[in-house]
Design an enzyme around this catalytic site. Structure first.
Site, PDB file in Angstrom:
ATOM      1  N   HIS A  98      17.533 -18.512  -6.357  1.00 34.70           N
ATOM      2  CA  HIS A  98      16.775 -17.380  -6.419  1.00 34.70           C
ATOM      3  C   HIS A  98      14.990 -18.689  -6.533  1.00 34.70           C
ATOM      4  O   HIS A  98      14.247 -17.760  -6.962  1.00 34.70           O
ATOM      5  CB  HIS A  98      17.129 -18.720  -8.510  1.00 34.70           C
ATOM      6  CG  HIS A  98      16.026 -17.889 -10.006  1.00 34.70           C
ATOM      7  ND1 HIS A  98      15.621 -16.989  -9.782  1.00 34.70           N
ATOM      8  CD2 HIS A  98      14.775 -19.006  -9.765  1.00 34.70           C
ATOM      9  CE1 HIS A  98      15.039 -17.115 -11.038  1.00 34.70           C
ATOM     10  NE2 HIS A  98      14.389 -18.853 -11.017  1.00 34.70           N
ATOM     11  N   GLU A  99      15.012 -20.069  -6.667  1.00 34.43           N
ATOM     12  CA  GLU A  99      13.537 -20.816  -6.250  1.00 34.43           C
ATOM     13  C   GLU A  99      13.036 -20.523  -5.208  1.00 34.43           C
ATOM     14  O   GLU A  99      11.844 -20.178  -4.926  1.00 34.43           O
ATOM     15  CB  GLU A  99      14.170 -22.484  -6.572  1.00 34.43           C
ATOM     16  CG  GLU A  99      14.860 -22.323  -6.934  1.00 34.43           C
ATOM     17  CD  GLU A  99      13.798 -22.860  -8.748  1.00 34.43           C
ATOM     18  OE1 GLU A  99      12.372 -22.337  -8.369  1.00 34.43           O
ATOM     19  OE2 GLU A  99      14.304 -22.485 -10.493  1.00 34.43           O
ATOM     20  N   HIS A 102      10.950 -17.049  -5.991  1.00 35.00           N
ATOM     21  CA  HIS A 102       9.722 -17.902  -6.653  1.00 35.00           C
ATOM     22  C   HIS A 102       8.994 -18.446  -4.879  1.00 35.00           C
ATOM     23  O   HIS A 102       7.282 -17.685  -4.817  1.00 35.00           O
ATOM     24  CB  HIS A 102       9.764 -19.056  -7.385  1.00 35.00           C
ATOM     25  CG  HIS A 102      10.200 -19.122  -8.426  1.00 35.00           C
ATOM     26  ND1 HIS A 102       9.847 -18.225  -9.167  1.00 35.00           N
ATOM     27  CD2 HIS A 102      10.610 -19.817  -9.181  1.00 35.00           C
ATOM     28  CE1 HIS A 102      10.178 -18.203 -10.268  1.00 35.00           C
ATOM     29  NE2 HIS A 102      11.364 -18.950  -9.996  1.00 35.00           N
ATOM     30  N   HIS A 106       4.816 -16.247  -4.096  1.00 33.22           N
ATOM     31  CA  HIS A 106       3.721 -17.175  -3.313  1.00 33.22           C
ATOM     32  C   HIS A 106       3.206 -16.717  -2.460  1.00 33.22           C
ATOM     33  O   HIS A 106       2.163 -16.133  -2.709  1.00 33.22           O
ATOM     34  CB  HIS A 106       4.483 -18.861  -3.535  1.00 33.22           C
ATOM     35  CG  HIS A 106       2.776 -18.799  -3.703  1.00 33.22           C
ATOM     36  ND1 HIS A 106       2.747 -20.836  -3.243  1.00 33.22           N
ATOM     37  CD2 HIS A 106       0.849 -19.090  -3.714  1.00 33.22           C
ATOM     38  CE1 HIS A 106       1.440 -21.025  -3.301  1.00 33.22           C
ATOM     39  NE2 HIS A 106       1.189 -20.444  -3.256  1.00 33.22           N
TER      40      HIS A 106
END
Length: 234
Positions: A98-99, A102, A106
Site C-alpha cells: 500500500h505504501e 503512494h 508520486h
C-alpha cells in the site's frame, strides 16, 4: 433545554470511528500471525514493487511505532514500522505494498496526492488554530460590546474556514488511500507476491485500513456541520 441534532450525528460518527480503529488493529494483528507463502518481509515486498516500477531511488527505512507506515514525497522515502519492515506476514506485505502504491502515485504525478502534499503545511497550521479561533470568537461575541462582537464574528468565521480546509484535506485523502490500495492489489497479482488463497486476507487488511479514513472524514464533516450550525445561531 435546547436540542442540537448534530450531537447525535457526532456520537454516531465517533462510535464508527472507534469501531473502525479497533477493526484495523484487530485485522492487522490477526494476519500478522499468518506468514505469507513466499516468506517475504514487508521491506522485501515494498522493494520488489518499487524496483518493478523503476523506483530504485526510493529508499525504504524502518520507523518507530505501530501502524506508523508512510511514504514521504519530500525525501522520497518509504518508512515502515517494525511490525511491517521485518515481518514475513500477510499483514506486513499488504501494508508495505500500500505504501509503495503512494510512491508510484508520486512518480506518475497522481493529482490528488500532489494536492494533498501541497496543502499539508497550511492544513497543519489551520488544524492547530481552528478551535482556538472558534471558541475565542464565541467568547468575544458573548462579551456584550458591539466592537468585540464584530471582531469575534470575524475571528469565528476565520475559524470556520480553517476547519473547512481540514475537512477538504481529509476528503482529498480518501481517493489517495483508495487508489494506493488498488495499486497494491494490482502489484500483488502482477508480481505474484501473495498466493491466490492469500489475496482475500490481504484485501481485508487494506479494507479495514480504508474504513479508518472514511470514519475520520465523517467525524470532521459532522464537526464542520456543528460549527456551521453554531454560526447560524449566533
Amino acid at each position: 433545554m435546547y436540542y442540537d441534532w448534530s450531537y447525535i450525528l457526532l456520537i454516531i460518527a465517533l462510535v464508527v470511528s472507534m469501531l473502525s480503529s479497533a477493526k484495523v488493529n484487530s485485522t492487522f494483528s490477526k494476519y500478522s500471525q499468518v506468514q505469507n507463502s513466499r516468506g517475504m518481509t514487508g521491506a522485501q515486498a515494498a522493494r520488489l514493487v518499487l524496483d518493478a516500477n523503476g523506483l530504485q531511488d526510493v529508499a525504504i527505512r524502518p520507523a518507530q511505532g505501530t501502524l506508523t507506515d508512510n511514504y514521504n514525497p519530500k525525501d522520497r522515502t518509504l518508512n515502515l514500522s517494525q511490525a511491517v519492515y521485518n515481518t514475513p506476514s500477510v499483514s506486513a506485505v499488504s501494508v508495505a505494498r500500500h505504501e509503495a502504491g503512494h510512491a508510484i502515485q508520486h512518480a506518475y504525478g497522481y493529482a490528488p496526492l500532489n494536492i494533498r502534499t501541497a496543502i499539508v503545511p497550511v492544513v497543519s497550521f489551520a488544524s492547530r488554530l481552528t478551535w482556538i479561533l472558534v471558541l475565542g470568537g464565541i467568547f468575544m461575541m458573548s462579551a456584550g460590546t458591539q466592537e468585540l462582537g464584530i471582531i469575534g464574528s470575524t475571528v469565528f468565521d476565520i475559524g470556520v474556514l480553517a476547519f473547512a480546509l481540514v475537512v477538504v484535506f481529509q476528503l482529498i485523502t480518501l481517493p489517495v488511500e483508495f487508489d494506493a490500495s488498488n495499486r497494491a492489489l494490482e502489484q500483488m497479482e502482477t508480481l505474484q507476491i501473495l498466493g491466490r488463497d492469500e489475496s482475500p486476507s490481504a484485501k481485508k487488511v487494506l479494507n479495514a485500513a480504508a474504513m479508518t479514513y472514511i470514519a475520520g472524514a465523517a467525524v470532521s464533516v459532522v464537526n464542520l456541520l456543528r460549527i456551521l450550525s453554531m454560526r447560524g445561531r449566533r
